[in-house]
Write a protein that holds these residues in place. Structure first.
Motif, short mmCIF file in Angstrom:
data_model
loop_
_atom_site.label_atom_id
_atom_site.label_comp_id
_atom_site.label_asym_id
_atom_site.label_seq_id
_atom_site.Cartn_x
_atom_site.Cartn_y
_atom_site.Cartn_z
N ILE B 185 0.86 -1.18 0.00
CA ILE B 185 0.00 0.00 0.00
C ILE B 185 0.90 1.23 0.00
O ILE B 185 1.56 1.54 0.99
CB ILE B 185 -0.96 -0.01 1.21
CG1 ILE B 185 -1.83 -1.28 1.14
CG2 ILE B 185 -1.82 1.24 1.23
CD1 ILE B 185 -2.50 -1.64 2.45
N GLU B 186 0.98 1.87 -1.14
CA GLU B 186 1.77 3.09 -1.31
C GLU B 186 3.23 2.91 -0.93
O GLU B 186 3.89 3.87 -0.53
CB GLU B 186 1.15 4.25 -0.52
CG GLU B 186 -0.28 4.56 -0.95
CD GLU B 186 -0.91 5.68 -0.14
OE1 GLU B 186 -0.20 6.32 0.65
OE2 GLU B 186 -2.12 5.92 -0.33
N LEU B 187 3.74 1.69 -1.05
CA LEU B 187 5.14 1.39 -0.76
C LEU B 187 5.51 1.73 0.68
O LEU B 187 6.68 1.93 0.99
CB LEU B 187 6.07 2.11 -1.74
CG LEU B 187 6.48 1.39 -3.02
CD1 LEU B 187 7.02 0.00 -2.74
CD2 LEU B 187 5.41 1.32 -4.04
N GLN B 188 4.53 1.81 1.53
CA GLN B 188 4.81 2.08 2.94
C GLN B 188 4.82 0.76 3.69
O GLN B 188 3.90 -0.04 3.56
CB GLN B 188 3.72 3.01 3.50
CG GLN B 188 3.96 3.39 4.93
CD GLN B 188 2.78 4.17 5.49
OE1 GLN B 188 2.22 5.04 4.84
NE2 GLN B 188 2.39 3.83 6.71
N HIS C 30 4.29 9.41 -5.72
CA HIS C 30 4.55 9.16 -4.30
C HIS C 30 5.24 7.80 -4.12
O HIS C 30 6.27 7.70 -3.45
CB HIS C 30 3.23 9.19 -3.54
CG HIS C 30 3.34 8.80 -2.11
ND1 HIS C 30 3.97 9.58 -1.18
CD2 HIS C 30 2.94 7.69 -1.45
CE1 HIS C 30 3.94 8.99 0.00
NE2 HIS C 30 3.31 7.83 -0.14
N ALA C 31 4.68 6.76 -4.74
CA ALA C 31 5.20 5.41 -4.53
C ALA C 31 6.60 5.25 -5.12
O ALA C 31 7.50 4.71 -4.46
CB ALA C 31 4.24 4.39 -5.15
N THR C 34 9.18 7.11 -3.03
CA THR C 34 9.41 6.46 -1.74
C THR C 34 10.39 5.30 -1.91
O THR C 34 11.38 5.17 -1.18
CB THR C 34 8.07 5.91 -1.19
OG1 THR C 34 7.14 6.98 -1.11
CG2 THR C 34 8.26 5.29 0.19
N LYS C 38 14.39 4.51 -0.58
CA LYS C 38 14.71 3.34 0.24
C LYS C 38 15.80 2.51 -0.42
O LYS C 38 16.75 2.06 0.22
CB LYS C 38 13.46 2.46 0.43
CG LYS C 38 12.48 3.03 1.43
CD LYS C 38 11.11 2.39 1.34
CE LYS C 38 11.05 1.01 1.98
NZ LYS C 38 9.66 0.50 2.02
N ILE C 166 -8.08 1.46 -2.18
CA ILE C 166 -7.99 0.07 -1.72
C ILE C 166 -9.08 -0.21 -0.70
O ILE C 166 -9.74 -1.25 -0.73
CB ILE C 166 -6.58 -0.19 -1.13
CG1 ILE C 166 -5.53 -0.09 -2.24
CG2 ILE C 166 -6.51 -1.55 -0.45
CD1 ILE C 166 -4.10 0.01 -1.75
#
Lengths: 257, 208, 484
Positions: B185-188, C30-31, C34, C38, C166
């Motif tokens: 989910i959103e790369l979190q 955003h994804a 992110t 990382k 989702i």
């Protein structure tokens, strides 16, 4: 050292101030610059669009024209990238193994401007003065194909009067990509718009890069937005001197891209 | 022609003019320079939001009690050292008859481990004695895992070298780096999906 | 979005539509940013990262140039370990094998571990047609399946969805196929993950058959490897009686030792972690532990086509980490669906034309779906020269079109090549541009232009040509060079 200027076709026809600036800088540093008139184009656009067969004669012409020089300097990371990274592959894929070997050897002495200044001449201060707020976009091919690294920034940092500000997301592609800009115009513009936004965020008055093709793309967007940011090739910044300012010719006579 | 022969034939045709690729010029199984392996292991496991408690060899049972917390039912594999279990703790010893549904009704599992990797904060189970079959350390929601300092290595290459014998013996391996997690989910990253949502590691030193 | 990639339009057309989806643009930005951060952090920790990349490439190259030998070895090891090996020439054959194996167990449902190979062959459709329910158990795959959507990313197939979307999908769909989403479900990722745990738990506990792929298959031992995060993989690989793994023939590595390289490269490149939460390795059947009926389907489905291409062979090194997608400026803006395949992004732009050929509009357009910025190569853990492969595939697309009625592009390119073939022709052309430059004097830029150039000027001003080219200036200032 016999230094040849490879202006690149795009600069030759559209941005003459850039190769002129290269001549100025190199002569200021004591080089004798020749411009072999037999030169035309490295064939990058043809190669990258899939027309390797059509690019082959241009690969051979490049070798014919520039082979005898000690060094070839071009104000374009992208065209130098094509010569160094693609020419021998084009020759090999077209079944010309003889030519592939020849151009691979020749390509080793073809330099992008900042590489030539820093690596070959060993100079970072070229005696320039440019009292403006500037941000620098490292173009993809100079960054990831030629790996010029921080050399352009080293040169810019040594320019007198410059107010050099970091560009957010600098290493991201501007979206030009040669015929990509036309074939995938929507995506190209989406990428370019983000780049233009980052440029505006810096509040720079001049965006500098080592490739006029990328600058034509970003500059075209900035102009359409009436953003009030000029684009300028690295060579032209490095060519600017105190004397230019005294004559009121700063930023060159040419128009915004 | 069978699919097998046809595919192998296609492969051979495809490779007719292919130049040979030499074996990789890589030194396998090389050690890594880590000053304090147990300390790094503990730090890296905790990065995944698992807990690590360092205990002496004689303190394991007490630490297990603490790690189990309020877990009501506990399953242990056959061959788990008895001194690791607190006196009076009621456990189900796995005899292979527990189904997935049975395991789902059990709160916690206590196992040993085969190898621990410091750089990546990974525990490897080879499901030998004291580690149990794979379902055991999967279905219960709390996994208390005992790792001996002697089983720690600095990095992945040494671990793979040590595990070769387990593979040769036909044993499965489960590499565990923290509790189950997802970044879908959103790369979190969120800890706790299907595998045990809580992982408590007891790192046992040689001394008391 | 329909449930199939068949009949997708060319990339630029699909991209235009995707670019207008502001919600998706934001989700993807955003994804991808992110995960980029990382990845950069954990890759930066590894002192010998570049050596690892070289080793990863060398291991894969070694396998690929001896693929027949390693496949035979793998088959022998698997058989010795109690697994049954099947071979599938194409998707249809693989699907038939899997359906027959499931039917033989009498089961009418299967649980699935996230697997690119089974997505590629559209196994779920084949199972559905045979009356078998296939439950995707990876969270992102579950989101895609429940949302009647298509995957848009290799690692995170639902990357184009945000938490609010989702939540809606879970609330709407979970109850239709099993345990419903809890009342009062919020869009907190922790709660959404919890809902997935509850929804899938009963399916894990009751399913008798599981279907997986494999990240690696070790030739000398017959060990298969699945790298995952959530534990859904472990559930599927452990609890059912029957396990069927569909494995691309390029997944083989020679020895267990090779995994020391791959298991350092993959997690850091993929999820940006030092190690993924769970990696499972199993060797055929382990008595008393896990599935006792184990099958492996070795899949070609176009891989030998890519293998036959000297440069294209490199693409088979791919370990499906998706680092190239995450750093790609095109993917970041357009998303995965426009690539018309379960393999999107830079690797998809090369893999799909290599495996499927270049006959459809989308496959012909994929090699051009890149600005050739090179970020993908820098991120690739096995050093696939994606930009070079794209250029090579462009040449293939052009060469395949030759001989017919020339396109406008072909005429323009040939004209350009003719002009540059002689310096004199180039000089004459410059006279023309100088004339235009003089006519346009005082115009320092051009607004909207007609014809194909409108693609440039729709959003960008175009430069006006100068009144004097560099060459003319040089002749005037410095005299001619006899070398010309």
């Amino acid at each position: 050292m016999r230094v040849a200027l490879f202006a690149t076709c795009f600069n030759d026809a559209m941005w003459p101030e850039t190769p002129k600036a290269v001549v100025t800088v190199l002569e200021r540093l004591g080089c004798t610059v020749e411009f072999p008139l037999g030169q035309t184009c490295c064939g990058q656009m043809l190669t990258n669009t899939g027309y390797a067969r059509e690019a082959l004669p241009l690969v051979e012409r490049f070798a014919d024209v520039f082979e005898s020089y000690d060094a070839v300097v071009a104000p374009s990371g992208s065209c130098v990238g094509s010569v160094r990274h693609q020419h021998s592959g084009v020759a090999r894929d077209c079944g010309r193994t003889d030519l592939a070997e020849r151009v691979a050897t020749g390509a080793r002495k073809v330099y992008e401007l900042s590489e030539f200044l820093v690596d070959v001449l060993g100079v970072t201060d070229v005696g320039a003065r440019f009292p403006h707020r500037v941000t620098y976009h490292p173009t993809c091919h100079s960054l990831r194909m030629l790996r010029v690294g921080d050399k352009p920034l080293e040169l810019l940092r040594a320019v007198r009067g410059i107010d050099l500000v970091e560009l957010p997301g600098a290493e991201e592609c501007c979206g030009f990509g040669g015929t990509f800009a036309l074939k995938n115009a929507d995506t190209s513009v989406a990428m370019g718009s983000d780049k233009a936004r980052h440029v505006r965020e810096t509040e720079a008055e001049v965006l500098v890069a080592g490739d006029n093709s990328c600058l034509a793309h970003i500059g075209g967007l900035l102009r359409r937005q009436r953003a009030g940011v000029r684009v300028m090739h690295l060579a032209e910044v490095l060519a600017s001197t105190e004397a230019d300012f005294a004559r009121g010719q700063e930023l060159g006579a040419e128009a915004t891209r | 022609m069978s699919a097998r022969d046809e595919i192998l034939g296609r492969v051979r045709t495809a490779l007719q003019d292919a130049p040979d690729s030499p074996p990789p010029a890589w030194t396998y199984g090389a050690g890594a320079a880590v000053a304090d392996v147990p300390a790094l292991f503990a730090e890296r496991v905790e990065d995944y939001r698992a807990t690590v408690q360092r205990v002496g060899a004689g303190q394991v049972a007490d630490a297990v009690t603490e790690a189990l917390g309020s877990a009501g039912t506990v399953v242990v594999p056959d061959g788990l050292p008895s001194e690791w279990l607190p006196d009076g703790l009621e456990t189900v010893v796995d005899d292979g008859s527990l189904g997935a549904g049975d395991l789902d009704r059990i709160d916690a599992v206590v196992t040993g481990s085969a190898v621990g990797i410091a750089v990546t904060g990974t525990i490897v189970l080879d499901h030998g004695p004291g580690q149990g079959r794979r379902a055991l350390s999967l279905v219960p929601d709390l996994h208390v895992c005992v790792v001996r300092e002697a089983d720690l290595v600095a990095d992945v290459p040494e671990a793979v070298a040590r595990l070769q014998s387990s593979i040769d013996a036909g044993r499965p391996l489960t590499w565990i780096s923290g509790p189950s997690a997802t970044s879908d989910i959103e790369l979190q990253r969120v800890e706790g999906v299907h595998g045990p949502r809580t992982l408590r590691v007891l790192l046992v030193s040689e001394g008391p | 979005m329909s449930g199939t990639f068949v009949g997708m339009p060319a990339f630029p057309d699909a991209a235009r539509e995707a670019l207008a989806d502001s919600q998706q643009r934001r989700n993807l930005h955003h994804a991808t940013h992110t995960i980029r951060d990382k990845r950069a952090r954990v890759v930066g920790e590894v002192g010998n990262w570049e050596e690892l990349r070289v080793a990863g490439a060398e291991i894969k190259d070694r396998v690929l140039t001896h693929l027949d030998t390693y496949l035979e070895q793998l088959e022998e090891s698997l058989t010795r370990a109690g697994a049954t090996v099947h071979w599938a020439r194409d998707a249809e054959e693989a699907n038939r094998i899997v359906v027959e194996l499931v039917r033989a167990t009498g089961a009418d449902e299967v649980v699935k571990v996230k697997s690119m190979a089974t997505q590629e062959i559209e196994l779920n459709d084949a199972l559905e047609a045979a009356g078998i329910d296939a439950w995707e158990t990876d969270l992102a795959e579950l989101i895609v399946q429940l949302g009647h959507d298509l995957p848009s990313h290799i690692l995170v197939p639902a990357i184009h969805r945000n938490r609010a979307e989702i939540r809606e999908i879970f609330l709407r769909e979970m109850g239709q196929v099993g345990t419903p989403a809890p009342d009062g479900l919020t869009s907190e990722p922790r709660e959404l993950a919890e809902a997935a745990r509850r929804h899938l738990r009963e399916k894990f506990l009751r399913s008798r058959v599981a279907i997986s792929g494999a990240n690696f298959a070790v030739a000398d031992s017959g060990t298969l490897v699945v790298v995952e995060s959530e534990g859904n993989g472990r559930m599927c690989l452990t609890l059912p009686e029957t396990l069927i793994s569909v494995v691309g023939i390029e997944k083989v590595v020679p020895t267990l030792a090779d995994l020391e390289v791959m298991l350092q490269l993959l997690p850091r490149s993929s999820t940006g972690e030092r190690m993924n939460p769970y990696t499972s390795m199993w060797t055929g059947v382990t008595p008393g532990d896990g599935p006792q009926d184990v099958h492996v389907v070795l899949l070609d489905n176009g891989r030998t086509e890519a293998l036959a291409d000297e440069l294209g062979r490199q693409a088979l090194r791919c370990i499906r980490c998706s680092a190239c997608l995450n750093v790609c400026p095109v993917y970041e803006r357009v998303g995965g669906h426009s690539y018309g395949s379960v393999y999107p992004g830079p690797i998809g732009a090369v893999l799909n034309p290599l495996i499927r050929g270049t006959s459809t509009p989308v496959d012909k357009s994929l090699p051009y779906a890149s600005s050739l910025c090179g970020a993908c190569f820098d991120a690739c853990p096995v050093r696939i020269q994606i930009p070079d492969l794209l250029v090579r595939l462009r040449t293939r697309v052009v060469d395949e079109k030759r001989g017919g009625i020339p396109s406008g592009e072909e005429i323009a390119m040939k004209g350009t090549a003719w002009m540059f073939a002689e310096a004199k022709r180039w000089e004459r052309a410059q006279k023309g541009s100088e004339l235009a430059g003089r006519a346009l004097r005082r115009r320092d830029g051009l607004g909207r232009l007609p014809g194909p150039l409108s693609a440039w000027t729709d959003a960008r001003d175009a430069p006006a040509p100068p009144e004097e080219t560099f060459r003319s200036w040089w002749r005037r200032e410095r005299g001619t060079d006899e070398r010309a």
